[in-house]
Scaffold this motif. Structure first.
Motif, PDB file in Angstrom:
ATOM      1  N   LEU A   1       4.483   5.392  -5.533  1.00 28.94           N
ATOM      2  CA  LEU A   1       4.576   5.384  -6.990  1.00 28.94           C
ATOM      3  C   LEU A   1       3.544   6.319  -7.616  1.00 28.94           C
ATOM      4  O   LEU A   1       3.811   6.963  -8.633  1.00 28.94           O
ATOM      5  CB  LEU A   1       4.402   3.967  -7.528  1.00 28.94           C
ATOM      6  CG  LEU A   1       5.588   3.040  -7.326  1.00 28.94           C
ATOM      7  CD1 LEU A   1       5.231   1.624  -7.762  1.00 28.94           C
ATOM      8  CD2 LEU A   1       6.803   3.540  -8.080  1.00 28.94           C
ATOM      9  N   PHE A   2       2.370   6.380  -7.028  1.00 25.64           N
ATOM     10  CA  PHE A   2       1.332   7.280  -7.546  1.00 25.64           C
ATOM     11  C   PHE A   2       1.795   8.731  -7.480  1.00 25.64           C
ATOM     12  O   PHE A   2       1.660   9.482  -8.448  1.00 25.64           O
ATOM     13  CB  PHE A   2       0.040   7.090  -6.745  1.00 25.64           C
ATOM     14  CG  PHE A   2      -1.042   8.058  -7.143  1.00 25.64           C
ATOM     15  CD1 PHE A   2      -1.733   7.885  -8.328  1.00 25.64           C
ATOM     16  CD2 PHE A   2      -1.359   9.132  -6.331  1.00 25.64           C
ATOM     17  CE1 PHE A   2      -2.722   8.775  -8.703  1.00 25.64           C
ATOM     18  CE2 PHE A   2      -2.335  10.030  -6.699  1.00 25.64           C
ATOM     19  CZ  PHE A   2      -3.030   9.846  -7.889  1.00 25.64           C
ATOM     20  N   PHE A   3       2.345   9.130  -6.342  1.00 21.01           N
ATOM     21  CA  PHE A   3       2.825  10.508  -6.218  1.00 21.01           C
ATOM     22  C   PHE A   3       4.070  10.754  -7.063  1.00 21.01           C
ATOM     23  O   PHE A   3       4.278  11.855  -7.566  1.00 21.01           O
ATOM     24  CB  PHE A   3       3.107  10.857  -4.758  1.00 21.01           C
ATOM     25  CG  PHE A   3       1.856  11.133  -3.976  1.00 21.01           C
ATOM     26  CD1 PHE A   3       1.003  12.163  -4.331  1.00 21.01           C
ATOM     27  CD2 PHE A   3       1.532  10.349  -2.885  1.00 21.01           C
ATOM     28  CE1 PHE A   3      -0.152  12.417  -3.614  1.00 21.01           C
ATOM     29  CE2 PHE A   3       0.376  10.593  -2.163  1.00 21.01           C
ATOM     30  CZ  PHE A   3      -0.474  11.629  -2.533  1.00 21.01           C
ATOM     31  N   LEU A   4       4.884   9.748  -7.248  1.00 19.24           N
ATOM     32  CA  LEU A   4       6.097   9.905  -8.036  1.00 19.24           C
ATOM     33  C   LEU A   4       5.784  10.133  -9.515  1.00 19.24           C
ATOM     34  O   LEU A   4       6.407  10.971 -10.167  1.00 19.24           O
ATOM     35  CB  LEU A   4       6.987   8.662  -7.874  1.00 19.24           C
ATOM     36  CG  LEU A   4       8.329   8.692  -8.587  1.00 19.24           C
ATOM     37  CD1 LEU A   4       9.205   9.794  -7.983  1.00 19.24           C
ATOM     38  CD2 LEU A   4       9.011   7.347  -8.466  1.00 19.24           C
ATOM     39  N   PHE A   5       4.815   9.390 -10.026  1.00 21.58           N
ATOM     40  CA  PHE A   5       4.506   9.473 -11.447  1.00 21.58           C
ATOM     41  C   PHE A   5       3.229  10.247 -11.758  1.00 21.58           C
ATOM     42  O   PHE A   5       2.711  10.165 -12.872  1.00 21.58           O
ATOM     43  CB  PHE A   5       4.375   8.052 -12.034  1.00 21.58           C
ATOM     44  CG  PHE A   5       5.687   7.322 -12.039  1.00 21.58           C
ATOM     45  CD1 PHE A   5       6.718   7.717 -12.871  1.00 21.58           C
ATOM     46  CD2 PHE A   5       5.906   6.270 -11.178  1.00 21.58           C
ATOM     47  CE1 PHE A   5       7.929   7.059 -12.868  1.00 21.58           C
ATOM     48  CE2 PHE A   5       7.101   5.586 -11.167  1.00 21.58           C
ATOM     49  CZ  PHE A   5       8.123   5.981 -12.016  1.00 21.58           C
ATOM     50  N   SER A   6       2.720  11.003 -10.811  1.00 27.23           N
ATOM     51  CA  SER A   6       1.504  11.772 -11.085  1.00 27.23           C
ATOM     52  C   SER A   6       1.811  12.945 -11.998  1.00 27.23           C
ATOM     53  O   SER A   6       2.912  13.500 -12.014  1.00 27.23           O
ATOM     54  CB  SER A   6       0.884  12.265  -9.782  1.00 27.23           C
ATOM     55  OG  SER A   6       1.708  13.218  -9.184  1.00 27.23           O
TER      56      SER A   6
ATOM     57  N   ILE B   1       0.841  -1.200   0.000  1.00 30.05           N
ATOM     58  CA  ILE B   1       0.000   0.000   0.000  1.00 30.05           C
ATOM     59  C   ILE B   1       0.873   1.246   0.000  1.00 30.05           C
ATOM     60  O   ILE B   1       0.643   2.185  -0.776  1.00 30.05           O
ATOM     61  CB  ILE B   1      -0.940  -0.019   1.230  1.00 30.05           C
ATOM     62  CG1 ILE B   1      -1.892  -1.214   1.137  1.00 30.05           C
ATOM     63  CG2 ILE B   1      -1.722   1.275   1.329  1.00 30.05           C
ATOM     64  CD1 ILE B   1      -2.644  -1.484   2.410  1.00 30.05           C
ATOM     65  N   ILE B   2       1.904   1.251   0.845  1.00 30.00           N
ATOM     66  CA  ILE B   2       2.806   2.406   0.909  1.00 30.00           C
ATOM     67  C   ILE B   2       3.552   2.569  -0.407  1.00 30.00           C
ATOM     68  O   ILE B   2       3.724   3.681  -0.907  1.00 30.00           O
ATOM     69  CB  ILE B   2       3.771   2.249   2.103  1.00 30.00           C
ATOM     70  CG1 ILE B   2       2.995   2.278   3.409  1.00 30.00           C
ATOM     71  CG2 ILE B   2       4.827   3.342   2.101  1.00 30.00           C
ATOM     72  CD1 ILE B   2       3.806   1.875   4.613  1.00 30.00           C
ATOM     73  N   ALA B   3       3.974   1.452  -1.019  1.00 34.99           N
ATOM     74  CA  ALA B   3       4.694   1.523  -2.292  1.00 34.99           C
ATOM     75  C   ALA B   3       3.796   2.043  -3.407  1.00 34.99           C
ATOM     76  O   ALA B   3       4.230   2.850  -4.237  1.00 34.99           O
ATOM     77  CB  ALA B   3       5.245   0.140  -2.651  1.00 34.99           C
ATOM     78  N   LEU B   4       2.540   1.617  -3.441  1.00 34.35           N
ATOM     79  CA  LEU B   4       1.621   2.107  -4.466  1.00 34.35           C
ATOM     80  C   LEU B   4       1.346   3.596  -4.313  1.00 34.35           C
ATOM     81  O   LEU B   4       1.289   4.326  -5.309  1.00 34.35           O
ATOM     82  CB  LEU B   4       0.307   1.318  -4.416  1.00 34.35           C
ATOM     83  CG  LEU B   4       0.358  -0.086  -4.992  1.00 34.35           C
ATOM     84  CD1 LEU B   4      -0.970  -0.801  -4.773  1.00 34.35           C
ATOM     85  CD2 LEU B   4       0.684  -0.035  -6.470  1.00 34.35           C
TER      86      LEU B   4
END
Length: 55
Positions: free
Chosen positions: A43-48, A37-40
Motif C-alpha cells: 500500500l505504501f508503494f501503491l499510494f506513494s 507487513i507485506i500489505a502495508l
C-alpha cells in the motif's frame, strides 16, 4: 523408450531440486503472520507520491 523415460525422470528430479526451495521460501514469506507487513509495504508503494508523479 527407456531412454525417454530416463530423461523425463531426470527432468522431473531437477525441476523439483530447483523449485522446491523456492516454493518453500515463498510459502514461508507469505504466511499469514507476515501478510500485514507485506500489505502495508504494498500500500505504501501503491499510494506513494513518487509513483503518482511518474504517472
Amino acid at each position: 523408450m527407456f531412454l525417454f523415460l530416463f530423461f523425463v525422470l531426470l527432468i522431473q528430479f531437477f525441476t523439483y531440486w530447483i523449485f522446491e526451495p523456492l516454493a518453500f521460501f515463498i510459502e514461508y514469506v507469505l504466511e499469514i503472520r507476515f501478510f500485514p507487513i507485506i500489505a502495508l509495504i504494498g500500500l505504501f508503494f501503491l499510494f506513494s507520491a513518487k509513483n503518482i508523479d511518474q504517472n
